[in-house]
Scaffold this motif. Structure first.
Motif, short mmCIF file in Angstrom:
data_model
loop_
_atom_site.label_atom_id
_atom_site.label_comp_id
_atom_site.label_asym_id
_atom_site.label_seq_id
_atom_site.Cartn_x
_atom_site.Cartn_y
_atom_site.Cartn_z
N VAL A 95 23.38 57.37 39.41
CA VAL A 95 24.64 57.78 40.03
C VAL A 95 25.69 56.70 39.86
O VAL A 95 26.86 56.97 39.54
CB VAL A 95 24.42 58.09 41.53
N ARG A 96 25.28 55.47 40.05
CA ARG A 96 26.23 54.36 39.92
C ARG A 96 26.68 54.18 38.47
O ARG A 96 27.87 54.07 38.19
CB ARG A 96 25.59 53.06 40.43
N ARG A 97 25.69 54.16 37.54
CA ARG A 97 26.00 53.83 36.16
C ARG A 97 26.72 54.96 35.43
O ARG A 97 27.64 54.71 34.65
CB ARG A 97 24.71 53.46 35.42
N ARG A 98 26.32 56.22 35.69
CA ARG A 98 26.88 57.34 34.91
C ARG A 98 28.10 57.97 35.55
O ARG A 98 28.91 58.59 34.86
CB ARG A 98 25.80 58.42 34.73
N HIS A 99 28.27 57.84 36.84
CA HIS A 99 29.33 58.56 37.52
C HIS A 99 30.34 57.63 38.19
O HIS A 99 31.54 57.74 37.94
CB HIS A 99 28.73 59.53 38.57
N ALA A 100 29.87 56.74 39.04
CA ALA A 100 30.80 55.94 39.84
C ALA A 100 31.53 54.90 39.01
O ALA A 100 32.76 54.80 39.06
CB ALA A 100 30.04 55.27 40.99
N VAL A 101 30.78 54.11 38.24
CA VAL A 101 31.40 53.00 37.50
C VAL A 101 32.42 53.48 36.47
O VAL A 101 33.54 52.95 36.42
CB VAL A 101 30.31 52.12 36.84
N PRO A 102 32.13 54.49 35.61
CA PRO A 102 33.16 54.92 34.65
C PRO A 102 34.46 55.37 35.30
O PRO A 102 35.54 55.13 34.76
CB PRO A 102 32.47 56.08 33.91
N ASN A 103 34.38 56.01 36.47
CA ASN A 103 35.59 56.48 37.13
C ASN A 103 36.34 55.37 37.86
O ASN A 103 37.49 55.57 38.27
CB ASN A 103 35.24 57.60 38.12
N ALA A 104 35.70 54.22 38.05
CA ALA A 104 36.34 53.11 38.73
C ALA A 104 36.83 52.04 37.77
O ALA A 104 37.30 50.99 38.20
CB ALA A 104 35.36 52.49 39.73
N LEU A 105 36.75 52.31 36.47
CA LEU A 105 37.03 51.26 35.48
C LEU A 105 38.51 51.06 35.19
O LEU A 105 38.86 50.05 34.58
CB LEU A 105 36.32 51.58 34.16
N LEU A 106 39.38 51.98 35.57
CA LEU A 106 40.78 51.89 35.16
C LEU A 106 41.44 50.59 35.60
O LEU A 106 42.05 49.89 34.77
CB LEU A 106 41.56 53.10 35.68
N PRO A 107 41.38 50.18 36.88
CA PRO A 107 41.97 48.89 37.24
C PRO A 107 41.31 47.72 36.53
O PRO A 107 41.99 46.75 36.16
CB PRO A 107 41.76 48.81 38.77
N THR A 108 40.00 47.80 36.32
CA THR A 108 39.30 46.71 35.63
C THR A 108 39.72 46.62 34.18
O THR A 108 39.86 45.52 33.62
CB THR A 108 37.78 46.92 35.73
N VAL A 109 39.93 47.78 33.53
CA VAL A 109 40.40 47.78 32.14
C VAL A 109 41.76 47.11 32.05
O VAL A 109 42.04 46.33 31.12
CB VAL A 109 40.46 49.22 31.60
N THR A 110 42.64 47.40 33.01
CA THR A 110 43.95 46.73 33.03
C THR A 110 43.79 45.23 33.08
O THR A 110 44.42 44.48 32.31
CB THR A 110 44.76 47.21 34.25
N LEU A 111 42.96 44.75 33.98
CA LEU A 111 42.74 43.31 34.14
C LEU A 111 42.12 42.70 32.89
O LEU A 111 42.49 41.60 32.47
CB LEU A 111 41.85 43.06 35.36
N ILE A 112 41.18 43.42 32.28
CA ILE A 112 40.52 42.89 31.08
C ILE A 112 41.52 42.71 29.95
O ILE A 112 41.53 41.69 29.25
CB ILE A 112 39.38 43.84 30.65
#
Length: 357
Positions: free
Chosen positions: A270-287
């Motif tokens: 649940v964490r790896r396939r669903h939660a993390v991909p949908n929470a990546l947008l702010p992290t992608v900005t920072l990266i």
């Protein structure tokens, strides 16, 4: 039921099964939408305007720095007014400011950033020589603190409120608040110079000891790389951890995660396939922002460890002031950040189709 009605009913069933049409660059109703190309054009145009603003700013900003470049070029010797005039004419400092500005912009647009006062060499050549050293240092640190921040941020959010989350978050906040130069000096004192009976384990600065070749040279550079990389990772990983943790916590209460658990999926899936991909947008900005800063390096860290990169070169240029070199470095630093931010905007639709509509 007529054949037309039957056909319409069958078409409606097929459309319902296929789901709603997707917006963005995909085909909708047999034609390709123009929303995403307009989105890309707007972002690229904004980046071009930002680069133009940086070009103008870099010229006027550094002329506010106190100091006379001509006197630096004379090495402090007593020279006549005629000799000073020759130097000013040689480097175009005798021209009116508006003419210096137009010459600078015209040359910069063709890739000519001028000639360094202190090195008497093209600025582009000096930047090209120092850039690989900066990419080695900050690129290594970038990979380490990005992976560390995302992994620890994900685990911290999934176990929020527990002892490990509180300790990890507190440590990240503490290290993130430390000045990088202070932490670097502390590491030099403890691990390079040594304290009491503890000997120094690492070099105090520089990139190499000299005289090494082949694999021994690689090991020597890696030995010099340890402390500045540790400094950057310690200071920077906390930001990625906190952003990842915050974004994932926002997703934790979503209905789709409850549905995934109700279907019997393991918590890890649940964490790896669903939660993390949908929470990546702010992290992608920072990266992407951090990736742009990788070209600029970290000026204070490179200065503390005498690392021969762009950051150290910028510090040397400021002390003169070497106006062409300072302007060129500032333009490269800002351009790297602007380009990376634009790329981040362009890849957003890959993570969230609503962006770019």
């Amino acid at each position: 039921m007529t054949s037309d009605a039957t056909s319409a009913s069958a078409g409606g069933g097929t459309e319902a099964a296929a789901g709603p049409p997707k917006d963005g660059p995909a085909a909708v109703g047999g034609r390709v939408t123009t929303a995403y190309p307009r989105y890309v054009a707007g972002k690229v145009a904004g980046a071009a305007v930002s680069l133009l603003a940086v070009l103008v700013t870099s010229f006027f900003l550094f002329r506010l720095i106190p100091g006379d470049p001509v006197k630096f070029m004379t090495g402090g010797r007593q020279v006549s007014a005629e000799q000073l005039a020759v130097y000013r004419e040689q480097f175009g400092l005798d021209l009116p400011l508006w003419q210096q500005f137009t010459d600078y912009c015209g040359k910069a647009l063709t890739g000519d950033l001028g000639t360094s006062y202190q090195f008497n060499a093209p600025v582009v050549d000096r930047i090209g020589e120092a850039l690989p050293n900066t990419l080695l240092l900050t690129g290594t640190a970038f990979v380490l603190y990005t992976v560390l921040g995302v992994v620890l941020g994900t685990r911290s959010a999934w176990r929020h409120g527990r002892l490990g989350d509180r300790i990890g978050t507190g440590l990240a906040l503490t290290l993130y608040s430390l000045p990088s130069f202070w932490l670097g000096l502390l590491l030099i004192i403890t691990l390079s110079v040594g304290i009491g009976p503890l000997p120094g384990l690492f070099p105090t600065g520089g990139m190499e000891s000299g005289g090494e070749e082949g694999f021994a040279y690689v090991l020597d550079v890696a030995h010099h790389l340890v402390l500045p990389v540790v400094t950057l990772v310690a200071v920077e990983y906390g930001q990625t951890l906190l952003v990842t943790r915050s974004a994932l916590l926002d997703e934790m209460g979503s209905d789709y995660l409850t549905t995934a658990r109700a279907k019997g999926l393991r918590d890890d899936l649940v964490r790896r396939r669903h939660a993390v991909p949908n929470a990546l947008l702010p992290t992608v900005t920072l990266i992407f922002i951090n990736l742009g800063r990788t070209v600029a390096g970290v000026i204070l860290v490179e200065t503390v460890f005498s690392w021969p990169g762009l950051g150290g070169l910028f510090y040397q240029a400021l002390s003169v002031p070497d106006l062409p070199l300072v302007q060129g470095l500032f333009l490269v630093f800002a351009a790297a950040v602007i380009v990376m931010n634009t790329l981040a905007d362009l890849v957003y639709p890959l993570f969230d189709p609503r962006v770019g509509r």
